[in-house]
Scaffold this motif. Structure first.
Motif, PDB file in Angstrom:
ATOM      1  N   ILE A  12       3.480  -1.370  -5.131  1.00  0.00           N
ATOM      2  CA  ILE A  12       2.205  -1.200  -4.417  1.00  0.00           C
ATOM      3  C   ILE A  12       1.049  -1.763  -5.227  1.00  0.00           C
ATOM      4  O   ILE A  12       1.056  -1.761  -6.458  1.00  0.00           O
ATOM      5  N   GLU A  13       0.045  -2.256  -4.487  1.00  0.00           N
ATOM      6  CA  GLU A  13      -1.166  -2.803  -5.094  1.00  0.00           C
ATOM      7  C   GLU A  13      -2.376  -1.910  -4.870  1.00  0.00           C
ATOM      8  O   GLU A  13      -3.393  -2.051  -5.547  1.00  0.00           O
ATOM      9  N   ALA A  14      -2.260  -0.990  -3.909  1.00  0.00           N
ATOM     10  CA  ALA A  14      -3.352  -0.087  -3.584  1.00  0.00           C
ATOM     11  C   ALA A  14      -2.765   1.228  -3.100  1.00  0.00           C
ATOM     12  O   ALA A  14      -1.615   1.284  -2.645  1.00  0.00           O
ATOM     13  N   VAL A  15      -3.567   2.292  -3.194  1.00  0.00           N
ATOM     14  CA  VAL A  15      -3.108   3.608  -2.755  1.00  0.00           C
ATOM     15  C   VAL A  15      -4.264   4.345  -2.096  1.00  0.00           C
ATOM     16  O   VAL A  15      -5.421   4.193  -2.490  1.00  0.00           O
ATOM     17  N   SER A  16      -3.943   5.110  -1.053  1.00  0.00           N
ATOM     18  CA  SER A  16      -4.915   6.005  -0.430  1.00  0.00           C
ATOM     19  C   SER A  16      -4.600   7.436  -0.824  1.00  0.00           C
ATOM     20  O   SER A  16      -3.431   7.838  -0.886  1.00  0.00           O
ATOM     21  N   ILE A  17      -5.662   8.208  -1.072  1.00  0.00           N
ATOM     22  CA  ILE A  17      -5.533   9.594  -1.512  1.00  0.00           C
ATOM     23  C   ILE A  17      -6.056  10.490  -0.401  1.00  0.00           C
ATOM     24  O   ILE A  17      -7.254  10.471  -0.079  1.00  0.00           O
ATOM     25  N   ASN A  27      -9.625  19.168  -4.967  1.00  0.00           N
ATOM     26  CA  ASN A  27      -9.474  19.409  -6.397  1.00  0.00           C
ATOM     27  C   ASN A  27      -8.501  18.455  -7.069  1.00  0.00           C
ATOM     28  O   ASN A  27      -8.421  18.410  -8.295  1.00  0.00           O
ATOM     29  N   THR A  28      -7.764  17.675  -6.291  1.00  0.00           N
ATOM     30  CA  THR A  28      -6.798  16.730  -6.862  1.00  0.00           C
ATOM     31  C   THR A  28      -7.336  15.304  -6.938  1.00  0.00           C
ATOM     32  O   THR A  28      -6.705  14.437  -7.546  1.00  0.00           O
ATOM     33  N   HIS A  29      -8.462  15.031  -6.295  1.00  0.00           N
ATOM     34  CA  HIS A  29      -8.912  13.646  -6.145  1.00  0.00           C
ATOM     35  C   HIS A  29      -9.132  12.957  -7.491  1.00  0.00           C
ATOM     36  O   HIS A  29      -8.716  11.810  -7.684  1.00  0.00           O
ATOM     37  N   PHE A  30      -9.821  13.633  -8.410  1.00  0.00           N
ATOM     38  CA  PHE A  30     -10.149  12.992  -9.684  1.00  0.00           C
ATOM     39  C   PHE A  30      -8.890  12.602 -10.453  1.00  0.00           C
ATOM     40  O   PHE A  30      -8.756  11.451 -10.900  1.00  0.00           O
ATOM     41  N   SER A  31      -7.953  13.529 -10.605  1.00  0.00           N
ATOM     42  CA  SER A  31      -6.773  13.243 -11.422  1.00  0.00           C
ATOM     43  C   SER A  31      -5.905  12.161 -10.794  1.00  0.00           C
ATOM     44  O   SER A  31      -5.387  11.277 -11.498  1.00  0.00           O
ATOM     45  N   ILE A  32      -5.766  12.181  -9.464  1.00  0.00           N
ATOM     46  CA  ILE A  32      -4.933  11.161  -8.811  1.00  0.00           C
ATOM     47  C   ILE A  32      -5.616   9.806  -8.878  1.00  0.00           C
ATOM     48  O   ILE A  32      -4.969   8.780  -9.158  1.00  0.00           O
ATOM     49  N   CYS A  33      -6.917   9.783  -8.615  1.00  0.00           N
ATOM     50  CA  CYS A  33      -7.649   8.512  -8.656  1.00  0.00           C
ATOM     51  C   CYS A  33      -7.615   7.911 -10.056  1.00  0.00           C
ATOM     52  O   CYS A  33      -7.375   6.708 -10.225  1.00  0.00           O
ATOM     53  N   LYS A  34      -7.810   8.749 -11.065  1.00  0.00           N
ATOM     54  CA  LYS A  34      -7.779   8.255 -12.451  1.00  0.00           C
ATOM     55  C   LYS A  34      -6.406   7.686 -12.777  1.00  0.00           C
ATOM     56  O   LYS A  34      -6.293   6.595 -13.367  1.00  0.00           O
ATOM     57  N   ALA A  35      -5.348   8.404 -12.403  1.00  0.00           N
ATOM     58  CA  ALA A  35      -3.995   7.925 -12.677  1.00  0.00           C
ATOM     59  C   ALA A  35      -3.715   6.611 -11.964  1.00  0.00           C
ATOM     60  O   ALA A  35      -3.082   5.698 -12.526  1.00  0.00           O
ATOM     61  N   ALA A  36      -4.187   6.481 -10.728  1.00  0.00           N
ATOM     62  CA  ALA A  36      -3.975   5.242  -9.977  1.00  0.00           C
ATOM     63  C   ALA A  36      -4.675   4.069 -10.656  1.00  0.00           C
ATOM     64  O   ALA A  36      -4.085   2.979 -10.817  1.00  0.00           O
ATOM     65  N   LEU A  37      -5.902   4.268 -11.073  1.00  0.00           N
ATOM     66  CA  LEU A  37      -6.644   3.198 -11.743  1.00  0.00           C
ATOM     67  C   LEU A  37      -5.967   2.814 -13.057  1.00  0.00           C
ATOM     68  O   LEU A  37      -5.886   1.631 -13.412  1.00  0.00           O
ATOM     69  N   GLU A  38      -5.475   3.816 -13.788  1.00  0.00           N
ATOM     70  CA  GLU A  38      -4.791   3.541 -15.055  1.00  0.00           C
ATOM     71  C   GLU A  38      -3.497   2.755 -14.831  1.00  0.00           C
ATOM     72  O   GLU A  38      -3.038   2.061 -15.757  1.00  0.00           O
ATOM     73  N   HIS A  39      -2.936   2.834 -13.648  1.00  0.00           N
ATOM     74  CA  HIS A  39      -1.733   2.055 -13.305  1.00  0.00           C
ATOM     75  C   HIS A  39      -2.098   0.741 -12.603  1.00  0.00           C
ATOM     76  O   HIS A  39      -1.212   0.074 -12.053  1.00  0.00           O
ATOM     77  N   TRP A  99       0.825  -1.209   0.000  1.00  0.00           N
ATOM     78  CA  TRP A  99       0.000   0.000   0.000  1.00  0.00           C
ATOM     79  C   TRP A  99       0.858   1.258   0.000  1.00  0.00           C
ATOM     80  O   TRP A  99       1.927   1.300   0.619  1.00  0.00           O
ATOM     81  N   GLY A 100       0.399   2.270  -0.732  1.00  0.00           N
ATOM     82  CA  GLY A 100       1.055   3.561  -0.744  1.00  0.00           C
ATOM     83  C   GLY A 100       0.072   4.667  -0.405  1.00  0.00           C
ATOM     84  O   GLY A 100      -1.138   4.460  -0.389  1.00  0.00           O
ATOM     85  N   MET A 101       0.599   5.842  -0.132  1.00  0.00           N
ATOM     86  CA  MET A 101      -0.234   7.003   0.175  1.00  0.00           C
ATOM     87  C   MET A 101       0.172   8.195  -0.678  1.00  0.00           C
ATOM     88  O   MET A 101       1.352   8.399  -0.954  1.00  0.00           O
ATOM     89  N   VAL A 102      -0.842   8.987  -1.064  1.00  0.00           N
ATOM     90  CA  VAL A 102      -0.609  10.293  -1.677  1.00  0.00           C
ATOM     91  C   VAL A 102      -1.182  11.326  -0.721  1.00  0.00           C
ATOM     92  O   VAL A 102      -2.375  11.287  -0.395  1.00  0.00           O
ATOM     93  N   GLY A 103      -0.330  12.253  -0.252  1.00  0.00           N
ATOM     94  CA  GLY A 103      -0.763  13.214   0.750  1.00  0.00           C
ATOM     95  C   GLY A 103      -0.711  12.600   2.143  1.00  0.00           C
ATOM     96  O   GLY A 103      -0.131  11.536   2.357  1.00  0.00           O
ATOM     97  N   GLY A 104      -1.314  13.307   3.087  1.00  0.00           N
ATOM     98  CA  GLY A 104      -1.347  12.787   4.457  1.00  0.00           C
ATOM     99  C   GLY A 104      -0.025  12.871   5.173  1.00  0.00           C
ATOM    100  O   GLY A 104       0.272  12.036   6.038  1.00  0.00           O
ATOM    101  N   GLY A 105       0.789  13.867   4.823  1.00  0.00           N
ATOM    102  CA  GLY A 105       2.130  13.973   5.388  1.00  0.00           C
ATOM    103  C   GLY A 105       2.175  14.592   6.773  1.00  0.00           C
ATOM    104  O   GLY A 105       1.171  14.613   7.501  1.00  0.00           O
ATOM    105  N   ARG A 106       3.327  15.105   7.122  1.00  0.00           N
ATOM    106  CA  ARG A 106       3.556  15.629   8.469  1.00  0.00           C
ATOM    107  C   ARG A 106       2.527  16.717   8.815  1.00  0.00           C
ATOM    108  O   ARG A 106       2.310  17.652   8.051  1.00  0.00           O
ATOM    109  N   GLY A 107       1.913  16.563   9.982  1.00  0.00           N
ATOM    110  CA  GLY A 107       0.925  17.530  10.428  1.00  0.00           C
ATOM    111  C   GLY A 107      -0.484  17.253   9.950  1.00  0.00           C
ATOM    112  O   GLY A 107      -1.430  17.939  10.361  1.00  0.00           O
ATOM    113  N   SER A 108      -0.662  16.253   9.092  1.00  0.00           N
ATOM    114  CA  SER A 108      -1.989  15.915   8.583  1.00  0.00           C
ATOM    115  C   SER A 108      -2.701  14.973   9.550  1.00  0.00           C
ATOM    116  O   SER A 108      -2.287  13.835   9.746  1.00  0.00           O
ATOM    117  N   GLN A 109      -3.772  15.460  10.137  1.00  0.00           N
ATOM    118  CA  GLN A 109      -4.552  14.615  11.040  1.00  0.00           C
ATOM    119  C   GLN A 109      -5.184  13.444  10.295  1.00  0.00           C
ATOM    120  O   GLN A 109      -5.169  12.305  10.760  1.00  0.00           O
TER     121      GLN A 109
END
Length: 387
Positions: free
Chosen positions: A82-87, A92-104, A11-21
């Motif tokens: 990775i086999e899955a990713v959390s966004i 405003n970034t959700h659509f483009s990241i989700c689409k790219a993840a599915l395409e991969h 599993w991988g993550m996009v976003g959710g870095g330091r300071g992100s609750q």
């Protein structure tokens, strides 16, 4: 190369870095049941901050990436990619990241809203179905086990015919223009980042999804919405909205979505009124469900008890009497996401055909509801057929 545990999802993550609750909640929930293993991430818009944060989490420096595009491309080359990713990024970034993840070829767990428009949501749904991939949406409150108890009670006829549905998520933390001093709030009231709505999409879709879980047989026929910007600088985005709805069986509903309910901590409540009895759930007391039979004393059902329906006890972690909270609820959802992903790969146990989790259809319906609410509100609060 890391050694993969049986059925554990890399599993991988996009976003959710330091300071992100919310990033911390994602990681705590996903790792709680050993169903996901965090092996890669693109945690921050600043590549150096993101890389440092990944290293602090214990990731290989080479797999702490500067951006999601690089992560998807490089991980696809690895035998242990990775086999899955959390966004967990701004809306405003959700659509483009989700689409790219599915395409991969990646399964996706995405923060809500899934995207901004129904057409975008339909595109993601079609892409996921064509690739045979799971998309989960983090309506995290739906992971509380008393929601499953409410669903079972409705299906068993304990409430009788459903007549009235009262939904609200109305907190008071933004009753003043706090975004002027708080960057983490500022983007939520900026249309460039938040999209066409603030509280309808940010808080209103949470109780809406819970109602869809508890009342899967009811479909919205039409609705009427009014919305306000009580903090004027937030216009055109609303910080308060009231939506009236009619269902196809004649039942009615109202949804109060607000960030200006001064004094309220959370104010998320779901009340379902039937011809024989009513139930009510409040997310500030998530371990209890009020059960009110006409002519009898009110009963408070407690999480983890043997008198609950089996569907509710499936999610029990620590037995009755011990309070569970948001981390357990999110962990329940991540466990369901993992079951769905492993079921997709033929690795899950039998009997998950009726697994209930917020998938791509839930994401699409949340976007559809917001679109219809805005259409009604912007027309002056008119009744509109639900499209």
């Amino acid at each position: 190369m890391s050694v993969k545990k049986k059925n554990t999802i890399r599993w991988g993550m996009v976003g959710g870095g330091r300071g992100s609750q919310i990033g911390y909640i994602h990681r705590s929930a996903a790792l709680r049941d050993d169903t996901f293993e965090l092996v890669a991430g693109a945690f921050d818009i600043d590549p150096q901050r993101g890389r440092a944060f990944g290293i602090d989490l214990g990731l290989d420096e080479a797999r702490s990436y500067p951006d999601y595009g690089t992560m998807f491309a490089e991980e696809q080359k690895r035998a242990d990619g990775i086999e899955a990713v959390s966004i967990a990024t701004p809306n405003n970034t959700h659509f483009s990241i989700c689409k790219a993840a599915l395409e991969h070829g990646l399964h996706v767990v995405c923060e809500k809203p899934l995207c901004f428009t129904v057409e975008e949501a339909k595109e993601l749904k079609a892409l996921a179905e064509a690739r045979g991939l799971i998309v989960g949406v983090t309506y995290g409150y739906a992971g509380h086990q008393m929601i499953e108890q409410a669903r079972a009670m409705v299906m068993n006829g304990d409430l009788g015919e459903i007549r009235i549905v009262n939904l609200q998520f109305a907190h008071g933390f933004h009753s003043a223009p706090v975004e002027e001093q708080n960057p983490s709030t500022r983007w939520r009231v900026d249309p460039k980042f938040a999209g066409p709505s603030y509280v309808l999409g940010d808080v209103g879709t949470h109780p809406l999804y819970i109602s869809e879980v508890v009342l899967p047989h009811l479909k919205i026929r039409r609705l009427m919405c009014v919305r306000q910007s009580f903090v004027k600088s937030r216009a055109p985005l609303e910080d308060n909205a009231v939506t009236l709805m009619e269902y196809d069986n004649g039942a009615i509903a109202n949804v109060w979505s607000s960030a200006v309910n001064a004094g309220s901590m959370h104010g998320q409540k779901v009340r379902i009124v039937g011809s024989k009895a009513s139930i009510e759930w409040w997310d500030e007391r998530p371990n209890q469900l009020s059960y009110e039979i006409q002519g009898e004393p009110v009963r408070i059902l407690e999480r983890g008890m043997d008198y609950l329906y089996p569907q509710a006890r499936l999610d029990d972690r620590i037995g009755g009497g011990h309070p569970e909270g948001l981390f357990e609820a999110w962990a329940n959802l991540y466990r369901r996401f993992a079951l769905a992903i492993n079921g997709n790969r033929g690795l899950a146990p039998e009997g998950i055909e009726d697994l209930v989790f917020p998938g791509v259809d839930a994401g699409l319906e949340g976007v559809r509801w917001v679109e219809n609410c805005i259409r009604s509100a912007d027309a002056g609060g008119l009744w509109v057929d639900y499209e």
